[in-house]
Write a protein that holds these residues in place. Structure first.
Motif, PDB file in Angstrom:
ATOM      1  N   SER A 139      11.097   3.214   5.240  1.00 40.82           N
ATOM      2  CA  SER A 139       9.942   3.627   4.110  1.00 40.82           C
ATOM      3  C   SER A 139      10.478   2.602   2.851  1.00 40.82           C
ATOM      4  CB  SER A 139      10.366   5.072   3.732  1.00 40.82           C
ATOM      5  OG  SER A 139      11.466   5.188   3.293  1.00 40.82           O
ATOM      6  N   VAL A 140       9.372   2.196   2.489  1.00 38.51           N
ATOM      7  CA  VAL A 140       9.663   1.226   1.098  1.00 38.51           C
ATOM      8  C   VAL A 140       9.729   1.843  -0.052  1.00 38.51           C
ATOM      9  CG1 VAL A 140       7.083   1.071   0.719  1.00 38.51           C
ATOM     10  CG2 VAL A 140       8.668  -0.834   0.128  1.00 38.51           C
ATOM     11  N   GLY A 141      10.871   1.461  -0.869  1.00 39.40           N
ATOM     12  CA  GLY A 141      10.965   1.990  -2.215  1.00 39.40           C
ATOM     13  C   GLY A 141      10.122   1.120  -3.462  1.00 39.40           C
ATOM     14  N   SER A 142      10.777   0.442  -4.111  1.00 38.17           N
ATOM     15  CA  SER A 142       9.708  -0.395  -5.088  1.00 38.17           C
ATOM     16  C   SER A 142       9.858  -1.763  -4.383  1.00 38.17           C
ATOM     17  CB  SER A 142      10.482  -0.434  -6.220  1.00 38.17           C
ATOM     18  OG  SER A 142      11.793  -1.108  -6.465  1.00 38.17           O
ATOM     19  N   LEU A 143       8.824  -2.483  -4.876  1.00 32.78           N
ATOM     20  CA  LEU A 143       8.444  -4.030  -4.503  1.00 32.78           C
ATOM     21  C   LEU A 143       8.427  -4.575  -5.800  1.00 32.78           C
ATOM     22  CD1 LEU A 143       5.745  -3.491  -1.967  1.00 32.78           C
ATOM     23  CD2 LEU A 143       7.972  -4.309  -1.493  1.00 32.78           C
ATOM     24  N   GLN A 144       8.770  -5.911  -5.756  1.00 32.39           N
ATOM     25  CA  GLN A 144       8.617  -6.681  -7.163  1.00 32.39           C
ATOM     26  C   GLN A 144       8.348  -8.155  -6.486  1.00 32.39           C
ATOM     27  OE1 GLN A 144      12.072  -7.178  -9.321  1.00 32.39           O
ATOM     28  NE2 GLN A 144      13.456  -7.672  -7.582  1.00 32.39           N
ATOM     29  N   THR A 145       7.486  -9.104  -7.217  1.00 33.08           N
ATOM     30  CA  THR A 145       7.373 -10.613  -6.903  1.00 33.08           C
ATOM     31  C   THR A 145       8.796 -11.342  -7.916  1.00 33.08           C
ATOM     32  OG1 THR A 145       5.700 -10.780  -8.557  1.00 33.08           O
ATOM     33  CG2 THR A 145       5.035 -10.350  -6.322  1.00 33.08           C
TER      34      THR A 145
ATOM     35  N   GLY B 202      11.416  -6.227  -1.667  1.00 34.12           N
ATOM     36  CA  GLY B 202      11.435  -4.718  -1.506  1.00 34.12           C
ATOM     37  C   GLY B 202      12.769  -4.169  -1.255  1.00 34.12           C
ATOM     38  N   THR B 203      12.827  -3.042  -1.596  1.00 35.59           N
ATOM     39  CA  THR B 203      13.683  -2.109  -1.206  1.00 35.59           C
ATOM     40  C   THR B 203      13.458  -1.100  -0.096  1.00 35.59           C
ATOM     41  OG1 THR B 203      13.467  -0.332  -3.054  1.00 35.59           O
ATOM     42  CG2 THR B 203      15.015  -2.136  -3.740  1.00 35.59           C
TER      43      THR B 203
ATOM     44  N   HIS C  96       2.575 -10.695   2.413  1.00 35.39           N
ATOM     45  CA  HIS C  96       2.786  -9.165   2.824  1.00 35.39           C
ATOM     46  C   HIS C  96       4.225  -8.627   3.409  1.00 35.39           C
ATOM     47  CE1 HIS C  96      -1.394  -8.424   1.613  1.00 35.39           C
ATOM     48  NE2 HIS C  96      -1.762  -9.632   2.321  1.00 35.39           N
ATOM     49  N   ILE C  97       4.638  -7.475   3.237  1.00 43.42           N
ATOM     50  CA  ILE C  97       5.608  -6.958   4.131  1.00 43.42           C
ATOM     51  C   ILE C  97       4.898  -6.043   4.990  1.00 43.42           C
ATOM     52  CG2 ILE C  97       7.868  -5.926   4.159  1.00 43.42           C
ATOM     53  CD1 ILE C  97       8.563  -7.162   1.594  1.00 43.42           C
ATOM     54  N   VAL C  98       5.110  -5.991   6.257  1.00 42.94           N
ATOM     55  CA  VAL C  98       4.475  -5.193   7.219  1.00 42.94           C
ATOM     56  C   VAL C  98       5.551  -4.486   8.045  1.00 42.94           C
ATOM     57  CG1 VAL C  98       2.845  -5.087   9.096  1.00 42.94           C
ATOM     58  CG2 VAL C  98       2.348  -6.543   7.334  1.00 42.94           C
TER      59      VAL C  98
ATOM     60  N   GLN D 133       0.952  -1.075  -0.120  1.00 41.42           N
ATOM     61  CA  GLN D 133      -0.108  -0.057   0.038  1.00 41.42           C
ATOM     62  C   GLN D 133       0.953   1.399  -0.085  1.00 41.42           C
ATOM     63  OE1 GLN D 133      -2.073   0.911   3.703  1.00 41.42           O
ATOM     64  NE2 GLN D 133      -3.801   1.782   2.401  1.00 41.42           N
ATOM     65  N   GLN D 134       1.957   1.136   0.778  1.00 44.96           N
ATOM     66  CA  GLN D 134       2.804   2.388   0.909  1.00 44.96           C
ATOM     67  C   GLN D 134       3.736   2.908  -0.383  1.00 44.96           C
ATOM     68  OE1 GLN D 134       2.831   4.572   3.672  1.00 44.96           O
ATOM     69  NE2 GLN D 134       1.036   3.467   4.012  1.00 44.96           N
ATOM     70  N   ALA D 135       4.033   1.703  -1.047  1.00 40.94           N
ATOM     71  CA  ALA D 135       4.712   1.997  -2.418  1.00 40.94           C
ATOM     72  C   ALA D 135       4.126   2.504  -3.475  1.00 40.94           C
ATOM     73  CB  ALA D 135       5.320   0.492  -2.893  1.00 40.94           C
ATOM     74  N   GLY D 136       2.693   2.404  -3.419  1.00 41.07           N
ATOM     75  CA  GLY D 136       1.897   3.008  -4.387  1.00 41.07           C
ATOM     76  C   GLY D 136       1.987   2.454  -5.866  1.00 41.07           C
TER      77      GLY D 136
END
Length: 113
Positions: free
Chosen positions: A89-95, A108-109, A79-81, A50-53
């Motif tokens: 703060s989260v940068g980008s996420l990927q699967t 995530g970064t 999830h990462i919580v 959610q935070q990564a947008g």
């Protein structure tokens, strides 16, 4: 079982009572549609997706070979919580695919201040 799932989310929710910072990653078997997941987050834990947008990161199912009728990943249950006021703060996420499992890993970064 549903009872174990409910208890696990309650236990994670109880971490909010401590003045600690958390980064929790894993298979929550929950989506944003689950009120218990949202309750577990409360107002002190946030979901990295959610935070990564970047929208949802579908993590299940990952291996069409496990299914009688192969389907692409359709739900985000991994999830990462993390603690809201932790300085993280989260940068980008990927699967990414992980051999031998029916889930995609969520990577995530992070920035820590």
């Amino acid at each position: 079982t549903r009872g174990f799932w409910n208890e696990s989310l309650r236990n994670l929710s109880s971490l909010r009572q401590y003045d600690d910072e958390y980064l929790i990653m894993g298979d929550f078997n929950s989506t944003w549609d689950h009120s218990r997941y949202r309750k577990m987050l409360g107002d002190t834990l946030v979901d990295a997706s959610q935070q990564a947008g970047e929208g949802f990161h579908m993590t299940y199912p990952s291996e069409p070979d496990y299914a009688m009728f192969p389907v692409p990943p359709m739900i985000e249950i991994d999830h990462i919580v993390y603690s809201k006021n932790s300085g993280m703060s989260v940068g980008s996420l990927q699967t990414v695919n992980v051999s031998g499992t029916d889930h995609l890993a969520l990577l995530g970064t992070w920035t820590v201040s």
